[in-house]
Write an enzyme that holds these catalytic residues in place. Structure first.
Site, PDB file in Angstrom:
ATOM      1  N   ASN A  13       3.536   7.246   8.817  1.00 16.68           N
ATOM      2  CA  ASN A  13       3.286   7.481   7.396  1.00 16.68           C
ATOM      3  C   ASN A  13       1.996   6.748   7.024  1.00 16.68           C
ATOM      4  OD1 ASN A  13       3.301   7.628   4.624  1.00 16.68           O
ATOM      5  ND2 ASN A  13       5.115   6.345   4.330  1.00 16.68           N
ATOM      6  N   LYS A  15       0.419   6.835   4.362  1.00 19.89           N
ATOM      7  CA  LYS A  15       0.323   6.522   2.928  1.00 19.89           C
ATOM      8  C   LYS A  15      -1.080   6.945   2.431  1.00 19.89           C
ATOM      9  CE  LYS A  15       3.777   3.065   3.685  1.00 19.89           C
ATOM     10  NZ  LYS A  15       4.390   1.794   3.348  1.00 19.89           N
ATOM     11  N   HIS A  92      10.780   8.251  -0.413  1.00 14.10           N
ATOM     12  CA  HIS A  92      10.207   6.949  -0.027  1.00 14.10           C
ATOM     13  C   HIS A  92      10.256   6.012  -1.233  1.00 14.10           C
ATOM     14  CE1 HIS A  92       7.452   3.875   1.303  1.00 14.10           C
ATOM     15  NE2 HIS A  92       7.588   4.345   2.536  1.00 14.10           N
ATOM     16  N   GLU A  94       8.254   3.899  -2.331  1.00  7.42           N
ATOM     17  CA  GLU A  94       7.024   3.814  -3.128  1.00  7.42           C
ATOM     18  C   GLU A  94       6.960   4.954  -4.145  1.00  7.42           C
ATOM     19  OE1 GLU A  94       4.249   3.490   0.131  1.00  7.42           O
ATOM     20  OE2 GLU A  94       5.084   1.520   0.597  1.00  7.42           O
ATOM     21  N   GLU A 164      14.909   2.450   5.253  1.00 12.01           N
ATOM     22  CA  GLU A 164      13.738   1.627   4.978  1.00 12.01           C
ATOM     23  C   GLU A 164      14.088   0.545   3.966  1.00 12.01           C
ATOM     24  OE1 GLU A 164       9.997   3.715   6.411  1.00 12.01           O
ATOM     25  OE2 GLU A 164      10.082   3.780   4.238  1.00 12.01           O
ATOM     26  N   GLY A 170       5.831  -3.066   4.685  1.00 11.18           N
ATOM     27  CA  GLY A 170       4.486  -3.609   4.491  1.00 11.18           C
ATOM     28  C   GLY A 170       4.454  -5.123   4.322  1.00 11.18           C
ATOM     29  N   SER A 209       7.815  -2.526   8.763  1.00 12.30           N
ATOM     30  CA  SER A 209       7.101  -3.479   9.616  1.00 12.30           C
ATOM     31  C   SER A 209       7.400  -3.311  11.106  1.00 12.30           C
ATOM     32  CB  SER A 209       7.366  -4.919   9.162  1.00 12.30           C
ATOM     33  OG  SER A 209       6.920  -5.101   7.835  1.00 12.30           O
TER      34      SER A 209
HETATM   35  P1  PGA Z   1       5.316  -0.383   7.157  1.00  9.77           P
HETATM   36  O1  PGA Z   1       5.750   0.846   6.230  1.00  9.77           O
HETATM   37  O2  PGA Z   1       5.529   0.044   8.599  1.00  9.77           O
HETATM   38  O3  PGA Z   1       3.887  -0.651   6.825  1.00  9.77           O
HETATM   39  O4  PGA Z   1       6.220  -1.537   6.800  1.00  9.77           O
HETATM   40  C1  PGA Z   1       6.831   1.664   6.550  1.00  9.77           C
HETATM   41  C2  PGA Z   1       6.984   2.764   5.528  1.00  9.77           C
HETATM   42  O5  PGA Z   1       6.801   2.522   4.332  1.00  9.77           O
HETATM   43  O6  PGA Z   1       7.283   3.917   5.880  1.00  9.77           O
END
Ligand code: PGA
Length: 250
Positions: A13, A15, A92, A94, A164, A170, A209
């Site tokens: 992803n 983003k 997601h 976000e 998640e 992140g 992460s």
């Molecule tokens: P990350 O994000 O691997 O940077 O923690 C995962 C995600 O939001 O899909």
């Protein structure tokens, strides 16, 4: 090698990151890779969807719940299909937060994605406060129930789930393999109460992460079938190492 019939999967992803040169770097890094026992998918920002070679599986990061019309800034499932996009990330955290996407909107989007014969990568997960002092499993089951009641349990044979935990996204703070396994097993058992075949066949990815250095331990958990990767999917070598870890399970 795991004993189930599920084919491991890793989705990157991006983003709102990446550019044309990253597309080339990823494709050349993966060109010689021997990933016969897993599926890997890149989910770039929408303008880049048409720029990958045919051999790369691609997914979108979002889609509209509407077919067409006056929805400025949105992209429809039929547009995604024109670019051979096979997957769509939905739910997601976000987007739930930044775009106020409720459980009901997420469920509508899943229904739209399934109608178009695309595969939803349905994200769910808890904030840190729920893990520390809330009822984790009922929080997660509310997110899943919204989709189950909209599309029906049988449709989950065509869905990929991604656990998640928001506190791990992140942040560099990965869920431990045991924490991930505990939730993945809970989800599989939860689905099994409604349909055992669905539960045993569904891929449940872990996201938060994941890096080349921790992927193998996470993916070796019995109910973890791969990962949804944010930051590390922008580093072609690291992303490849994550895919290789998944390939070993297949
Ligand atoms: P990350 O994000 O691997 O940077 O923690 C995962 C995600 O939001 O899909």
């Amino acid at each position: 090698m795991q004993t189930n019939n599920r084919r491991p999967m890793v989705a990157g992803n991006w983003k709102m990151n990446g550019d044309k040169s990253l597309i080339n770097e990823i494709q050349s890094t993966f060109a010689q890779a021997n990933l016969t026992d897993m599926d890997w998918v890149i989910c770039p920002p929408a303008p880049y969807l048409g720029l990958f070679s045919d051999s790369t599986k691609i997914g979108a990061q979002n889609v509209s719940q509407f077919d067409s019309g006056a929805h400025t800034g949105e992209v429809s499932v039929s547009m995604l299909k024109e670019f051979d996009c096979g997957y769509v990330i939905v739910g997601h955290s976000e987007r739930r937060e930044d775009n106020h996407e409720s459980d009901d909107i997420v469920a509508e989007k899943v229904a739209k994605i399934l109608e178009a014969n695309l595969t939803p990568i349905l994200c769910f997960g808890e904030p840190e406060s729920i893990r520390e002092e809330g009822d984790l499993f009922s929080y997660l089951s509310v997110q899943l129930d919204a989709v189950i009641s909209k599309v029906g349990i049988k449709q989950f044979t065509k869905i990929v789930l991604a656990y998640e935990p928001i506190w791990a996204i992140g942040t560099g703070k990965t869920a431990s393999p045991q924490q991930a396994q505990e939730v993945h097993k809970f989800v599989r058992d939860y689905l099994a109460k409604q349909d055992e075949n669905v539960a045993s066949g569904i891929n449940i990815l872990y996201g938060g992460s994941v890096k080349g250095s921790n992927a193998e331990e996470l993916f070796s958990q019995a109910d973890v079938d791969g990962g949804l990767i944010g930051g590390a999917s922008l580093k072609p070598e690291d992303f490849l190492n994550i895919c290789l870890a998944a390939n070993q399970l297949g």
